[in-house]
Design a protein around this motif. Structure first.
Motif, short mmCIF file in Angstrom:
data_model
loop_
_atom_site.label_atom_id
_atom_site.label_comp_id
_atom_site.label_asym_id
_atom_site.label_seq_id
_atom_site.Cartn_x
_atom_site.Cartn_y
_atom_site.Cartn_z
N HIS D 315 -53.87 -63.34 34.60
CA HIS D 315 -52.95 -62.32 34.10
C HIS D 315 -51.59 -62.87 33.68
N LEU D 316 -51.52 -64.14 33.36
CA LEU D 316 -50.25 -64.73 32.95
C LEU D 316 -50.48 -65.69 31.80
N VAL D 317 -49.94 -65.35 30.64
CA VAL D 317 -50.13 -66.20 29.46
C VAL D 317 -48.76 -66.67 28.96
N GLU D 318 -48.70 -67.95 28.67
CA GLU D 318 -47.47 -68.57 28.16
C GLU D 318 -47.47 -68.55 26.64
N TYR D 319 -46.37 -68.09 26.05
CA TYR D 319 -46.18 -68.11 24.60
C TYR D 319 -45.02 -69.03 24.28
N GLN D 320 -45.33 -70.10 23.58
CA GLN D 320 -44.26 -70.99 23.16
C GLN D 320 -43.71 -70.50 21.83
N LEU D 321 -42.41 -70.28 21.80
CA LEU D 321 -41.78 -69.71 20.61
C LEU D 321 -41.29 -70.81 19.67
N PRO D 322 -41.04 -70.45 18.43
CA PRO D 322 -40.55 -71.45 17.47
C PRO D 322 -39.22 -72.07 17.91
N ASN D 323 -38.44 -71.35 18.71
CA ASN D 323 -37.16 -71.90 19.16
C ASN D 323 -37.32 -72.85 20.34
N GLY D 324 -38.59 -73.13 20.71
CA GLY D 324 -38.83 -74.10 21.78
C GLY D 324 -38.90 -73.48 23.16
N ARG D 325 -38.49 -72.23 23.26
CA ARG D 325 -38.56 -71.57 24.56
C ARG D 325 -39.96 -71.01 24.81
N ASN D 326 -40.25 -70.78 26.11
CA ASN D 326 -41.49 -70.12 26.47
C ASN D 326 -41.19 -68.77 27.09
N VAL D 327 -41.98 -67.78 26.72
CA VAL D 327 -41.95 -66.51 27.45
C VAL D 327 -43.37 -66.26 27.95
N TYR D 328 -43.48 -65.39 28.96
CA TYR D 328 -44.74 -65.22 29.67
C TYR D 328 -45.11 -63.75 29.68
N LEU D 329 -46.31 -63.45 29.22
CA LEU D 329 -46.77 -62.06 29.18
C LEU D 329 -47.72 -61.82 30.35
N LEU D 330 -47.49 -60.76 31.08
CA LEU D 330 -48.32 -60.42 32.23
C LEU D 330 -49.37 -59.38 31.83
N GLY D 331 -50.60 -59.63 32.23
CA GLY D 331 -51.66 -58.63 32.08
C GLY D 331 -51.83 -58.13 30.66
N GLN D 332 -51.59 -59.00 29.67
CA GLN D 332 -51.78 -58.66 28.27
C GLN D 332 -50.91 -57.51 27.80
N GLY D 333 -49.87 -57.20 28.56
CA GLY D 333 -49.02 -56.08 28.18
C GLY D 333 -49.59 -54.73 28.60
N ARG D 334 -50.70 -54.76 29.34
CA ARG D 334 -51.22 -53.51 29.90
C ARG D 334 -50.52 -53.23 31.23
N LEU D 335 -50.78 -52.06 31.77
CA LEU D 335 -50.18 -51.62 33.03
C LEU D 335 -50.23 -52.71 34.11
N VAL D 336 -49.14 -53.35 34.38
CA VAL D 336 -49.18 -54.54 35.23
C VAL D 336 -49.61 -54.21 36.66
N GLY D 337 -49.24 -53.04 37.13
CA GLY D 337 -49.59 -52.67 38.49
C GLY D 337 -51.05 -52.32 38.66
N GLN D 338 -51.72 -52.07 37.55
CA GLN D 338 -53.15 -51.79 37.64
C GLN D 338 -53.97 -53.00 37.26
N VAL D 339 -53.47 -53.80 36.35
CA VAL D 339 -54.22 -54.97 35.91
C VAL D 339 -54.08 -56.11 36.91
N ALA D 340 -52.85 -56.37 37.34
CA ALA D 340 -52.63 -57.53 38.21
C ALA D 340 -52.56 -57.14 39.67
N ALA D 341 -52.36 -55.87 39.98
CA ALA D 341 -52.41 -55.43 41.38
C ALA D 341 -53.47 -54.33 41.49
N GLU D 342 -53.28 -53.36 42.34
CA GLU D 342 -54.36 -52.40 42.60
C GLU D 342 -53.96 -50.96 42.36
N ALA D 343 -53.06 -50.74 41.42
CA ALA D 343 -52.61 -49.38 41.09
C ALA D 343 -51.90 -48.77 42.29
#
Lengths: 417, 417, 417, 417
Positions: D315-343
């Motif tokens: 549930h954690l994907v790293e996106y490297q941006l053109p500016n050299g920085r990385n940002v991290y998306l949790l659970g594909q942008g879906r409800l994080v408390g339901q995807v990565a935890a248990e609602a």
């Protein structure tokens, strides 16, 4: 002489303190500029019963600057600042209020205010409205504005008895009042009043809040913020559950009574703390009220029960009980944040009073005609107040772009589209 | 006449207020009973410089009940309650203190107190200790007790210059003082002082705390508890990291200056808020100090810079700056919780003053002989204070059983045994 | 083959996760660069017993990059991540650890690690140190480093028995560890472990924390932050008073037992929750431990008492008691934040592990020679860690100017000067 | 075979976990007993689209025990627990849901569920309702129940287009849902999801919450409770003012973007975090969503912008941006408390699901007939849920006595009477 106040010589001190309040009321300041330019209230008479504080003065000056003729009495005999009265008289208003006035004087002042034959009554506890309905006619009155929960309850009762003769806008029921003045204002001034009256340590104390409405939750949050362990008493199941999930202990008063160090009522109900509770309390318990009327703590029962009473400090009376314990009543069971402290800070009164100023304009100066009954503040007024406040605070918000506005309006978008 | 106070007629009012404080000081009450029975201080003279509050009165009565002869002056000219002075004189002490006394009077009072040729000096800021070391001899003095961080710093400086002539117990450095009075007492009374001086709304305000020692963290916690957004300024890396992890924003003062609505210093350092900071502040910024001396805000620079000043309310002075903005100084930059409110609540002073009472007993009435230098409160005294307080609060603790005591002492028990 | 791990094929997954941890450990990253350039640990052998997590891997890589030869076993059989072991083996370390290994295997691994004849032992719970002292000689060992309170207690016991053969730096006792890892790390990972093991609702729950040391206060603060009502159990009067003034209810365990929904121990003591407590608990009570050893909850008594047990979810076992109630043990009574969650976040381990790395350098690569005994981390190391961390966070501090430095050093400045 | 699930052999594990949830759902347990005795749902078919969790299972078992025939699909492809599906099939329900199913499968499952020709649809996001309205007829459907804000918006849009064919009760709009599940449930599970996906340290972090509705304020409160510094983004002036007075910093997203360490959206709106914001973020920023649909973070823009992506942990994907920085998306942008935890925890789902169970009874088994449109849960149902919950928690409330009931009804009582 169309005023009755303590001492006109206090005006200079009053003006200085009013300027201090005005510093924190940017929304009213802006309205004042608009009203001064347009004079919308020329020829309009306002009868006003409010706590006479520096913030009230800023509101009344705002309306006065717009041309209104104003007569003012106190909504509570103990909350009047005599220096503010003096400053308002010098500004040109009719003021009938003296701090600590007795009941006959209080009633006479209510009548004197109504004697100007107002177009609008602005009330805080509905004393003007009720008094007016004891008269055979309301004269020129076309509308009213009521500030508190308690006053709204009384006005609604009049309406449900089909006695109410004109529309009343319930400023109290508006989000800007609920969310801000009741929660953050009463929350802070209750703490403030307790500290000034007692200098007691809140950290570690067991602090019982009766009532978990907007005032009660503000008080509970601030008491916790000062280090107290908070117990909440409620009669409403949903509110009680909320308090429970916020981490407060929820108990009926009879179980909370022997546990509390400090008790504060904020219910709008009478007899919330009664003799049977008081006799269960610990030696040294403090009793305070933050509800509008001084009926939430049964002061009469306390006085009949006590074997001895003595004033300890300003706003603090010791009652020795037959069981040998002492309990302490703050501010005679009246609004502790107004009697022992200075009511809500100007920064919050700015919001509810701006709502009152805009409602006054709405009722007297626009085409809108409301039927007799209790009405909410029109939502657009409320939102305008919030926007003016944010602007004054320098806070910018996000706004929806075209794409988002479309999304908001549509229903076709689903899980995977 | 061996006293110099405002008005002996204030004694009745003073006594009533002292009784109110005594209600919240159960540890001292218990010590008072013991001392009254044993009279350990017969023939002992105490020179005392403390904030003259109702709580101080309870401490001094406790020692006086044990036979001590006491002479008292104020540790701060502005924190003296004249009614308390009167009550103590009637109780039989020599009191030299008048609220608002000027500097020459203050100095004369310090000297009069030392003129009793004390066996012990009890100090709050080290004015007695320093004054004594300007004299050629300390007379009968065998020991001192110092209450504050600042006084300890001054006494340590004396010691490191090899000038200190007798042992001084630093009550300030004891856990009971640090943990409780500095954190919970100063935390609450700083908020209280700000509210009484200004009635400003804390909720939503940006509240800058300079110094994240025990006082600073107490202030920061309470400001947050009242709804403020808190910024911390520090010079110590470890403390700064702690503040950061507690969720506070950490900034140097020059970056905090343009952001804050309220500034409170609690550092023990001078010149923490200087001209260059003040000129960056927002219109309406409030400046208060909770450190011992009035040097943390550069008041002199503020006065030189201002184009106009006026008193707005008690303890609140407006300074108009050349840039057109106004900033507001609370309590002249002195301890805001003592000047504008009532210092730490009795329930906390009970702890540090019980430590003082036990330290006095330890220094004057036991076999222990400490060398010149600054000493900690003996740990057993501190623990006794905590135990007495818990007992008074009705709190029981767990105790180790035999099995656990064995475990505590052994090293053989490992991961899997 | 000089390793014993689950599966070398897990290395890729381990490396990816270690990189994630390394992102949050800027202080170690900076030290790694320095060490890689200078190779200070060339020829030095380190025996290491730590929780084998991604953060531990970053520490060991830092030392390995500086030339150290490293052998590693687990300080707790349940906290090992097999993928991290694999990645470290591929990096060139000797690793002897398998998640869930049985006791004989665990002991064999301890011995294999010591068999490298280390120059320094790095311990977490003192298993290496104790095992070494069961041997006739410590070989090449010149110093040790110990991470936890429990290990420090064991090492101190060795020292007080005059058995300790070399100096041990107690990383645990350093401010950077106390203040940060114990409070903020254990605070968060205890909550995290409870949520992962149970998905229980914390809001409104009654949450009992046994022990109000740095770990306990971190747990109590976070439990409150999640909406729980917190009860604290303590044996130390001063700590108990602190908890009381922070607004927590303080009770002995026997009174807390029937009130709690969730119990967490963090005391360093054995038998804190015993059979007599468990039999008083409510149906559904959850029991967890955050102390180093699995002795704080009397698991043996729980198992003997239960009439039936069954595993409900990972790390959650139901014990049916003779009284018909069920209680639930998390993570077998081992460190819940390490067993059911992922131990302290990398951002905090960065601090304590940087302290370990600098201590390793101090002990092996400088002229300093400490005598046998338990020593604190030299204050300058600790301050360097804090400074590096602040720099990485982009936080600037105030610094004293010349005037302030003078003030700090002097004692002549008094009340009115 | 009338089900399509991962593996029927998972049923035993599912049952065990459902029992764990049922332990925390005392209100549903009590309703289950009543329904089992009375069989009110005999002959009634229910089409259900919900997150298929253990708590959902307890709700469906409660209705099934009352005689209902049930067909079930998932409201979100990623939130399905396959073991729960298996247990429900064994209990006799038709289940069409597989964790991670692709979009065509998901749509087929929606259709299969509707193919039972239900009497009532129970929805979470309105996928069933919308799909039904794409068909020419709704068959036997007499009513619907919708769980979420988003679904209510979609249903209201249908109603305002005059397309809605039957009454829908909006469980989401009921106080029991708003106050409890959205605030306390989403608050906790968002934190839980972030910790499980990242093990990041919340203490000290800058945590940006977009949206200050009930979910947003729950998240903000919990993030603060875990030690984060919280920034709120809003579009509504009143909500923004509330956040401000609660002590949160309020900023538009474009100003918050460069400051945040963690971003959570909870708005119900699309495109809240867009490319222009992402490019301003710090290296290492975490992005999560707690709104119903995965449209609040513009994931498509993120994927187009990134020069490289890789999965770091579950549930954690790293996106490297053109500016050299990385940002991290949790659970594909879906409800994080339901995807990565248990609602939301069972203890809260107990409330909203009890509301659903009582609404089902109200719609299918009573005389009440509602017109097509979106309706609130009848207040008496909501109050009954709260009362049952308080009873299960052992909490007693105060009740009004005769005197107080009279007071409540009257308007004659004024200031001084």
């Amino acid at each position: 002489m169309n005023y009755d106040i303590r001492d006109i010589a206090l005006a200079e001190r009053g003006r200085k303190r009013i300027r201090w309040a005005a510093r924190h009321m940017p929304v009213l300041n802006q309205l004042r500029e608009e009203f001064a330019a347009q004079q919308p209230f020329q020829g309009k008479r306002l009868a006003v019963s409010l706590h006479i504080t520096t913030e009230t003065a800023v509101l009344l000056s705002t309306l006065h600057a717009g041309g209104a003729e104003i007569a003012l009495c106190a909504s509570n005999p103990l909350s009047t600042f005599d220096d503010v009265c003096a400053a308002l008289v010098e500004e040109g208003m009719q003021v009938y209020a003296i701090n600590g006035e007795d009941l006959p004087t209080y009633r006479r002042h209510v009548e004197q205010v109504l004697d100007i034959d107002p177009h609008l009554v602005m009330d805080d506890g509905a004393d003007l409205i009720v008094e007016l309905h004891k008269r055979s006619s309301s004269g020129s009155v076309v509308a009213g504005i009521e500030e508190t929960t308690t006053g709204v309850v009384r006005t609604r009762a009049l309406a449900s008895d089909k006695l109410l003769r004109f529309p009343v806008i319930a400023v109290n029921d508006t989000p800007t009042k609920h969310y801000f003045d009741n929660r953050f204002g009463t929350g802070q001034n209750t703490i403030d009043g307790i500290l000034r009256a007692t200098n007691t340590l809140l950290a570690g104390s067991t602090f019982v809040v009766a009532g978990y409405g907007w005032c009660g939750r503000g008080i509970a949050a601030r008491a916790r913020g000062m280090g107290a362990r908070v117990i909440v008493c409620e009669i409403n199941p949903t509110r009680a559950l909320e308090a429970y999930f916020e981490g407060f202990q929820v108990l009926p008063m009879e179980e909370a009574a022997p546990l509390g160090d400090i008790f504060v009522t904020a219910t709008g109900m009478k007899g919330v703390i009664r003799k049977e509770h008081i006799l269960q309390m610990k030696d040294g318990a403090l009793l305070a009220n933050s509800g509008h009327f001084n009926v939430e703590i049964d002061v009469a029962a306390l006085e009949q029960t006590a074997v001895q009473t003595q004033e300890i400090r300003d706003h603090l009376v010791e009652y020795q009980l037959p069981n040998g314990r002492n309990v302490y009543l703050l501010g005679q069971g009246r609004l502790v944040g107004q009697v022992a402290a200075e009511a809500s800070p100007a920064a919050l009164m700015d919001l509810s009073f701006a709502g009152q100023a805009l409602s006054t304009y709405y009722l007297l100066c626009t085409e809108h005609r409301l039927p007799p009954g209790v009405h909410n503040v029109p939502a657009e007024l409320d939102e305008r107040v919030a926007q003016l406040k944010l602007k004054a605070l320098g806070i910018r918000l996000d706004t929806l772009n075209a794409d988002q506005l479309t999304y908001q309006a549509s229903w076709q978008y689903g899980t995977a589209e």
